[in-house]
Each structure stands twice: as structure tokens, then as C-alpha cells.
Design an enzyme around this catalytic site. Structure first.
Site, PDB file in Angstrom:
ATOM      1  N   ASN A   1      49.697  45.747  50.138  1.00  0.00           N
ATOM      2  CA  ASN A   1      48.238  45.909  50.121  1.00  0.00           C
ATOM      3  C   ASN A   1      47.669  45.082  51.276  1.00  0.00           C
ATOM      4  OD1 ASN A   1      45.510  45.917  49.587  1.00  0.00           O
ATOM      5  ND2 ASN A   1      45.654  44.806  47.640  1.00  0.00           N
TER       6      ASN A   1
ATOM      7  N   LYS B   1      44.753  44.941  52.410  1.00  0.00           N
ATOM      8  CA  LYS B   1      43.355  44.507  52.196  1.00  0.00           C
ATOM      9  C   LYS B   1      42.516  44.745  53.454  1.00  0.00           C
ATOM     10  CE  LYS B   1      44.951  41.464  48.589  1.00  0.00           C
ATOM     11  NZ  LYS B   1      44.736  40.320  47.745  1.00  0.00           N
TER      12      LYS B   1
ATOM     13  N   HIS C   1      41.711  47.391  41.705  1.00  0.00           N
ATOM     14  CA  HIS C   1      42.170  46.048  42.088  1.00  0.00           C
ATOM     15  C   HIS C   1      41.141  45.009  41.619  1.00  0.00           C
ATOM     16  CE1 HIS C   1      43.241  42.598  44.539  1.00  0.00           C
ATOM     17  NE2 HIS C   1      44.447  43.147  44.654  1.00  0.00           N
TER      18      HIS C   1
ATOM     19  N   GLU D   1      39.897  42.542  43.012  1.00  0.00           N
ATOM     20  CA  GLU D   1      38.843  42.246  44.002  1.00  0.00           C
ATOM     21  C   GLU D   1      37.749  43.306  43.948  1.00  0.00           C
ATOM     22  OE1 GLU D   1      41.501  41.820  47.300  1.00  0.00           O
ATOM     23  OE2 GLU D   1      42.251  39.947  46.431  1.00  0.00           O
TER      24      GLU D   1
ATOM     25  N   GLU E   1      48.513  42.371  37.614  1.00  0.00           N
ATOM     26  CA  GLU E   1      48.166  41.347  38.604  1.00  0.00           C
ATOM     27  C   GLU E   1      47.272  40.290  37.965  1.00  0.00           C
ATOM     28  OE1 GLU E   1      48.622  42.871  42.870  1.00  0.00           O
ATOM     29  OE2 GLU E   1      46.579  43.283  42.262  1.00  0.00           O
TER      30      GLU E   1
ATOM     31  N   GLY F   1      46.677  35.632  45.800  1.00  0.00           N
ATOM     32  CA  GLY F   1      46.283  34.877  46.990  1.00  0.00           C
ATOM     33  C   GLY F   1      46.238  33.374  46.790  1.00  0.00           C
TER      34      GLY F   1
ATOM     35  N   SER G   1      50.948  36.645  44.596  1.00  0.00           N
ATOM     36  CA  SER G   1      51.780  35.668  45.313  1.00  0.00           C
ATOM     37  C   SER G   1      53.270  36.012  45.299  1.00  0.00           C
ATOM     38  CB  SER G   1      51.530  34.257  44.768  1.00  0.00           C
ATOM     39  OG  SER G   1      50.164  33.904  44.969  1.00  0.00           O
TER      40      SER G   1
ATOM     41  N   GLY H   1      50.286  41.310  48.593  1.00  0.00           N
ATOM     42  CA  GLY H   1      49.128  41.138  49.464  1.00  0.00           C
ATOM     43  C   GLY H   1      49.510  40.360  50.715  1.00  0.00           C
TER      44      GLY H   1
HETATM   45  P1  PGA Z   1      48.791  38.327  47.072  1.00  0.00           P
HETATM   46  O1  PGA Z   1      47.888  39.584  46.662  1.00  0.00           O
HETATM   47  O2  PGA Z   1      50.225  38.836  47.209  1.00  0.00           O
HETATM   48  O3  PGA Z   1      48.233  37.851  48.370  1.00  0.00           O
HETATM   49  O4  PGA Z   1      48.681  37.336  45.978  1.00  0.00           O
HETATM   50  C1  PGA Z   1      48.335  40.557  45.763  1.00  0.00           C
HETATM   51  C2  PGA Z   1      47.291  41.625  45.576  1.00  0.00           C
HETATM   52  O5  PGA Z   1      46.093  41.305  45.637  1.00  0.00           O
HETATM   53  O6  PGA Z   1      47.614  42.799  45.384  1.00  0.00           O
END
Ligand code: PGA
Length: 251
Positions: free
Chosen positions: A9, A11, A95, A97, A167, A173, A213, A234
């Protein structure tokens, strides 16, 4: 045996030059890699450019969102057919976000999943609890509520084309991934939910990804769990080496 799926992803990162470079690097490093399905999910603006790089490889393209209408006066939105037109096979939906910053709800996510399935796009549907909810002991309750809303009105055939991503919001993140045990607990619950609402057959087939992560160093341990079938990545998907190492460590 479910084939692992690793999705990157990207983003809101990567201009076209950067996206082409990243996709080319991943493609070059994963030549003839067939043991996992690998999906790249760049921003709308570079879907075409990335498609042109990966269309002659086993890498697949995904988008990060869509709108549920086919076409119309919806300024700024992108339709499922437009994504198909760019070469997408997958689309991330719901997601955290998008839930947090753009006020998406299980109801709107439900419409988006339906719209994706209608044109043959495979949705990767995200669920997961916040830290506050986990600390209040509400993890399973929250996931159940999200799954119930997101998949209301779907049948077995629909669900065979769905991927779910667990998630935990507190792991996204932050560098703090869920432990393999925490992930497995949530994934097992999700699979049991699918058995109860749909069928054992769907539950055996559907892939449940972990996201939050994920790194080359923790993917193996997570995937060792019975109900973890892949990862939504991500930060670590933005560099060729870390993403490729995650894919290679997934087998
Ligand atoms: P991250 O994000 O691997 O940076 O934690 C995962 C995601 O938001 O899909």
C-alpha cells in the site's frame, strides 16, 4: 492450502518517476517468483504508469480506494470501471486512514465492496481496532461489528472474491506490530465469523492478511500462524529491498 498474498500500500507517496522506478525494481527482483501473489497499490495518478511496468509480469495492480457509482457528477471521485480500465485487479477498501480522515463508515464501505465486486475487482477489506478499543478489551467486539456491517447482504459467491486485512490501528506506521499471537487471535475470530455467516468452504478459501508495521524481520513469524495468509504492507513497501525481502520471506 491458501497461497500467500503480499500487497504493498503505497499510500500518498511516489510521483510517476519514483513509482516506475520502484515497480521496475520490484519486478526485476521477483522474476519468476510464483509462490505468493504480489499486488502493488499505488496512488490513482500512477496506476497507468505502474501497470505499464508490471503488465508482462506476475505482479498485479491494485488501487487504494474507489467510489461506488459507475459514473456521474462526482467531482474528484474514481469509479470501479475506471480502475479496471487502468489494469487494476484489486482495490483496498475501508483502510483505517480512510475511516479516520475521510469519515468512511461500514455502510459506505459495504457499498464500495459491492461496486468493486460488480465489475470483477477483488476488494481487500480492512478492519481493526484502535489502541483505546484494545485496552478496553473490545477488540473482538469491534471487529465483529465492522465485519457485520461491511459484509451485510453478501452471498457465498461474493465472498469467494474478497480478501480481508486485519490491521490494528495502533500498529499502522508505528513500528509496533501486533505479536503473532495477537494477530492469530483476531484472524481466527474472523475466519470463525466467515464460517458462521457464510460457509466453511468460504472460510477455507478466503485470505486474511495482517497489516501494521510488517517488515522483513517479522513476516515469517506472522505467517507461521495458521490463519495469517499474507500481509498488507505500508512503509516497508516503499523501498525495493524491504518489500522484496518481505515477499521472499513469505514462503
Ligand atoms: P504500515 O502500514 O506497514 O506502514 O504500518 C500498513 C497499512 O497501513 O496498510
Amino acid at each position: 492450502m491458501r497461497k500467500p498474498l503480499i500487497a504493498g500500500n503505497w499510500k500518498m507517496y511516489k510521483t510517476s518517476d519514483q513509482a516506475v522506478k520502484l515497480a521496475s525494481g520490484i519486478k526485476g527482483s521477483l522474476k519468476s517468483f510464483e509462490t505468493a501473489d504480489v499486488v502493488l497499490c499505488p496512488a490513482f495518478t500512477v496506476l497507468n504508469a505502474v501497470y505499464n511496468v508490471i503488465s508482462d509480469s506476475s505482479l498485479q495492480l491494485g488501487a487504494q480506494d474507489l467510489f461506488w457509482e459507475k459514473e456521474g457528477a462526482f467531482t474528484g471521485e474514481v469509479s470501479p470501471i475506471m480502475l479496471k480500465d487502468c489494469g487494476c485487479e484489486y482495490v483496498i477498501i475501508g483502510h483505517s486512514e480512510r475511516r479516520k480522515y475521510f469519515h468512511e463508515t461500514d455502510e459506505t464501505i459495504n457499498k464500495k465492496i459491492k461496486a468493486a465486486l460488480d465489475v470483477g475487482l477483488k476488494p481487500i477489506v480492512c478492519v481493526g481496532e484502535t489502541l483505546e478499543e484494545r485496552e478496553a478489551g473490545k477488540t473482538i467486539e469491534v471487529i465483529k461489528h465492522q465485519l457485520t456491517g461491511c459484509f451485510a447482504g453478501f452471498n457465498i459467491e461474493d465472498m469467494l472474491n474478497v480478501t480481508i486485512a486485519y490491521e490494528p490501528v495502533w500498529a499502522i506506521g508505528t513500528g509496533k506490530n501486533a505479536t503473532a499471537l495477537q494477530a492469530e487471535e483476531a484472524h481466527r475470530f474472523i475466519r470463525t465469523f466467515i464460517v458462521e455467516k457464510f460457509s466453511q468452504g468460504v472460510a477455507n478459501t478466503i485470505r486474511i492478511l495482517y497489516g501494521g508495521s510488517v517488515k522483513p524481520a517479522n513476516i515469517k513469524e506472522l505467517l507461521n500462524e495458521k490463519d495469517v495468509d499474507g500481509a498488507l504492507v505500508g512503509g516497508a513497501s516503499l523501498e525495493v529491498s524491504s518489500f522484496v525481502d518481505i515477499v521472499k520471506n513469505s514462503i
